[in-house]
Design an enzyme around this catalytic site. Structure first.
Site, mmCIF file in Angstrom:
data_model
loop_
_atom_site.group_PDB
_atom_site.id
_atom_site.type_symbol
_atom_site.label_atom_id
_atom_site.label_comp_id
_atom_site.label_asym_id
_atom_site.label_seq_id
_atom_site.Cartn_x
_atom_site.Cartn_y
_atom_site.Cartn_z
ATOM 1 N N GLU A 145 -29.687 40.759 3.901
ATOM 2 C CA GLU A 145 -29.000 39.671 3.191
ATOM 3 C C GLU A 145 -30.038 38.562 3.046
ATOM 4 O O GLU A 145 -30.373 37.906 4.030
ATOM 5 C CB GLU A 145 -27.814 39.146 4.004
ATOM 6 C CG GLU A 145 -26.695 40.130 4.241
ATOM 7 C CD GLU A 145 -25.909 40.454 2.998
ATOM 8 O OE1 GLU A 145 -26.117 39.796 1.957
ATOM 9 O OE2 GLU A 145 -25.094 41.384 3.056
ATOM 10 N N GLU B 40 -36.471 29.368 -4.040
ATOM 11 C CA GLU B 40 -35.390 28.856 -3.191
ATOM 12 C C GLU B 40 -35.915 27.714 -2.325
ATOM 13 O O GLU B 40 -36.944 27.864 -1.662
ATOM 14 C CB GLU B 40 -34.891 29.989 -2.288
ATOM 15 C CG GLU B 40 -33.742 29.585 -1.402
ATOM 16 C CD GLU B 40 -33.324 30.707 -0.453
ATOM 17 O OE1 GLU B 40 -34.199 31.417 0.053
ATOM 18 O OE2 GLU B 40 -32.116 30.841 -0.225
HETATM 19 P P1 NAP Z 1 -36.339 33.817 8.308
HETATM 20 O O1 NAP Z 1 -37.528 33.009 8.553
HETATM 21 O O2 NAP Z 1 -36.461 35.070 7.531
HETATM 22 O O3 NAP Z 1 -35.713 34.128 9.747
HETATM 23 C C1 NAP Z 1 -34.559 34.907 9.904
HETATM 24 C C2 NAP Z 1 -34.632 35.619 11.230
HETATM 25 O O4 NAP Z 1 -35.731 36.534 11.215
HETATM 26 C C3 NAP Z 1 -34.874 34.687 12.409
HETATM 27 O O5 NAP Z 1 -34.151 35.162 13.516
HETATM 28 C C4 NAP Z 1 -36.374 34.841 12.620
HETATM 29 O O6 NAP Z 1 -36.796 34.499 13.911
HETATM 30 C C5 NAP Z 1 -36.544 36.315 12.355
HETATM 31 N N1 NAP Z 1 -37.931 36.699 12.075
HETATM 32 C C6 NAP Z 1 -38.948 35.937 11.609
HETATM 33 N N2 NAP Z 1 -40.068 36.669 11.508
HETATM 34 C C7 NAP Z 1 -39.765 37.923 11.921
HETATM 35 C C8 NAP Z 1 -40.504 39.141 12.055
HETATM 36 N N3 NAP Z 1 -41.800 39.223 11.750
HETATM 37 N N4 NAP Z 1 -39.847 40.244 12.506
HETATM 38 C C9 NAP Z 1 -38.544 40.196 12.806
HETATM 39 N N5 NAP Z 1 -37.795 39.060 12.736
HETATM 40 C C10 NAP Z 1 -38.395 37.947 12.280
HETATM 41 O O7 NAP Z 1 -35.215 33.016 7.572
HETATM 42 P P2 NAP Z 1 -34.641 31.595 7.951
HETATM 43 O O8 NAP Z 1 -35.632 30.580 7.552
HETATM 44 O O9 NAP Z 1 -34.153 31.599 9.371
HETATM 45 O O10 NAP Z 1 -33.353 31.546 7.008
HETATM 46 C C11 NAP Z 1 -33.461 31.127 5.711
HETATM 47 C C12 NAP Z 1 -33.375 32.306 4.766
HETATM 48 O O11 NAP Z 1 -32.245 33.106 5.050
HETATM 49 C C13 NAP Z 1 -33.183 31.827 3.351
HETATM 50 O O12 NAP Z 1 -33.986 32.578 2.476
HETATM 51 C C14 NAP Z 1 -31.716 32.089 3.092
HETATM 52 O O13 NAP Z 1 -31.362 32.239 1.767
HETATM 53 C C15 NAP Z 1 -31.489 33.334 3.876
HETATM 54 N N6 NAP Z 1 -30.065 33.498 4.189
HETATM 55 C C16 NAP Z 1 -29.381 34.487 3.560
HETATM 56 C C17 NAP Z 1 -28.025 34.663 3.800
HETATM 57 C C18 NAP Z 1 -27.265 35.774 3.137
HETATM 58 O O14 NAP Z 1 -26.206 36.129 3.621
HETATM 59 N N7 NAP Z 1 -27.758 36.347 2.062
HETATM 60 C C19 NAP Z 1 -27.374 33.824 4.702
HETATM 61 C C20 NAP Z 1 -28.097 32.823 5.334
HETATM 62 C C21 NAP Z 1 -29.454 32.677 5.068
HETATM 63 P P3 NAP Z 1 -37.429 33.017 14.153
HETATM 64 O O15 NAP Z 1 -36.368 32.065 13.890
HETATM 65 O O16 NAP Z 1 -37.831 33.012 15.560
HETATM 66 O O17 NAP Z 1 -38.586 32.888 13.210
#
Ligand code: NAP
Length: 496
Positions: free
Chosen positions: A265, A399
């Protein structure tokens, strides 16, 4: 910052969870590693949280595997499983105020949203999947007379759930509830910015009677704990909500390890289209403003592109600006605040950079654009609106995940559809019109997993949630999410 008296009293009694939950116990990392958990409301460290490393994640996965294989949860009957999940929902209700406070402190969202939206929706999700878990039926095939063939849904095994920080408890529950309902074991990795409610959820699940090892919570850094989970050969699926770049990595990790299933997602650049025959311009203006500014713009479905028919654009934009101006920006812990802090200094700076870029590319800033409440030490950016957005502007393509709206105008339905679909994303889209034919045509033509007509975000747990194109694949919510956490097994019995 001065706190409201009731909140100050609660805060003084609040225990902030910080230890991982592995195999039913509170655990430190084997190395003793921790990370600072910072509150975006004032930039101060809230507590130290276990920073799980590869070996800790491996312990959690082994515990989840053992729990799955010995059937302590998987083999419980539907009534027994329901009882535990309903009990979990009751305990969350009992501790709803605490959960709301933890969420608001951790991510800077207004306490009134955490209380009235995040926590109730998470509880509702838990109950919905408890109710649904015995409504998943298999199939009987059209076999010859001497054979009986049937297909059953079997749990996948160990699910790694990696979730973001914008709706930490709610997003976690979208994964955990259907995965558990199908009989899987789970290792949950919350975002480093928002570990508190996930850890509390792990505690409540144990109190509700979920056997040890069935739900493990491993906070830590994405590139360490998340990567270890996603590379594990003993995890059957990664259920992910987060950014596109991390989603791509997860697919690579799957290919490099055991070809585990991956559901993604991801983000969006969602368009909201307002035609001149909109049935209620005031309601549309509310939806246009709140559609992008709710939760400080940190929403995957944020309506970050507003497309307005040229003949009404100026008048309509005035209404949107008026709604945005009326939003109460303030301390997230103040019950009257409608718009709080961004989750981190980094996220705030990202939003400010996008604003500077939009300025430099010639979009016309009609509202906001600045950091505010700097004296608090927290990370606040005011609601910001740009008019005159062009299709090739960065703000039209990328985004922000922050409170920045870009406005464009169009002259025909075809042009509106072309602009709306001109993005690599396909999460949500909306249109406002009084013409039923145009509404239904638009619903077909918009390339998005969620389409809303004459409303924004007007759907619920009964409807699948997820994106087209680079917004990912796999669906949360609805009965489809239960199937996501199961495999189909076909059994054929030859009758002798
Ligand atoms: P993110 O940086 O992708 O992080 C999401 C999760 O992935 C966090 O738990 C993060 O841990 C983990 N992560 C980071 N690097 C990783 C790796 N190399 N391997 C495995 N896991 C890893 O995203 P975010 O900044 O938290 O959230 C924002 C994004 O999420 C936006 O693009 C938003 O649109 C999207 N989003 C989508 C939905 C949907 O339902 N479509 C809902 C909410 C948000 P850390 O926090 O420790 O880095």
């Amino acid at each position: 910052m001065t706190l409201p008296a009731d909140i100050a009293d609660r805060l003084s009694r609040l225990a902030l969870p910080g230890l991982a939950i592995i195999d039913g116990r509170h655990e430190e990392a084997a190395s003793g590693a921790t990370f600072h958990n910072v509150s975006p409301r004032d930039g101060l460290v809230l507590n130290q949280v276990t920073a799980c490393q590869g070996e800790d994640v491996a312990r959690a996965v082994a515990s989840a595997r053992a729990a799955f294989e010995d059937g302590r949860w998987r083999d419980q009957g539907p009534r027994a499983k329901k009882k535990v999940l309903f009990r979990l929902a009751e305990l969350m209700e009992r501790d709803a105020e605490e959960l709301a406070l933890l969420e608001s402190l951790d991510v800077g969202k207004p306490i009134s949203d955490a209380r009235n939206v995040d926590v109730p929706l998470a509880i509702g999700t838990c109950r919905w999947y408890a109710e649904a878990l015995d409504k998943v039926y298999g199939e009987v095939g059209a076999s010859p007379v001497d054979r009986l063939s049937y297909a059953v849904h079997e749990p996948l095994g160990v699910i790694g759930a990696i979730v973001p920080w914008n709706f930490p408890l709610h997003m976690a529950m979208w994964k955990v509830a259907p995965a558990l309902a199908m009989g899987n074991s789970v290792v949950l990795k919350p975002a480093e910015q928002s570990p508190l409610t996930a850890l509390k959820l792990g505690e409540l699940a144990l109190e509700a009677g979920l056997p040890p090892g069935v739900l493990n919570v491993t906070p830590g850094l994405g590139g360490v704990a998340g990567e270890a989970l996603a590379l594990s050969n003993d995890v059957d699926m990664i259920a992910f909500t987060g950014s596109g770049p991390v989603g791509r990595k997860l697919m690579e990790y799957s290919a490099r390890s055991n070809l585990k299933r991956v559901s993604l997602e991801l983000g969006g650049k969602s368009p909201q289209i307002v035609f001149a025959d909109c049935p209620d311009l005031d309601a549309a203006a509310q939806a246009a403003a709140w559609g992008v500014f709710y939760n400080q713009g940190e929403v995957c479905t944020a309506a970050s592109r507003l497309l307005v028919e040229a003949s009404i654009k100026d008048a309509f934009l005035e209404k949107v600006v008026a709604v945005a101006k009326s939003m109460v920006v303030g301390d997230p812990l103040d019950a009257s605040t409608q718009f709080g802090a961004m989750v981190s200094e980094r996220q705030m700076n990202t939003a400010l950079d996008y604003i500077a870029t939009a300025d430099s590319q010639g979009a016309r800033r009609v509202l906001g654009g600045a950091r505010v409440r700097q004296e608090s030490g927290g990370f606040y950016v005011e609601p910001t609106i740009f008019d005159g957005l062009e299709a090739d502007h960065t703000l039209a393509r990328e985004e922000v995940f922050g409170p920045v709206l870009g406005v464009m105008s169009f002259k025909s339905e075809d042009e509106a559809m072309r602009l709306a679909n001109d993005t690599v994303y396909g999460l949500a889209a909306g249109l406002w019109t009084s013409d039923i034919n145009r509404a239904l045509r638009g619903a077909k033509r918009l390339k998005a997993g969620l389409v809303w007509v004459n409303g924004w975000d007007a759907c619920d747990i009964t409807m699948p949630f997820g994106g087209f194109k680079q917004s990912g694949f796999g669906r949360d919510r609805s009965l489809h999410a239960l199937h996501k956490y199961a495999d189909l097994k076909s059994v054929s019995v030859t009758l002798r």
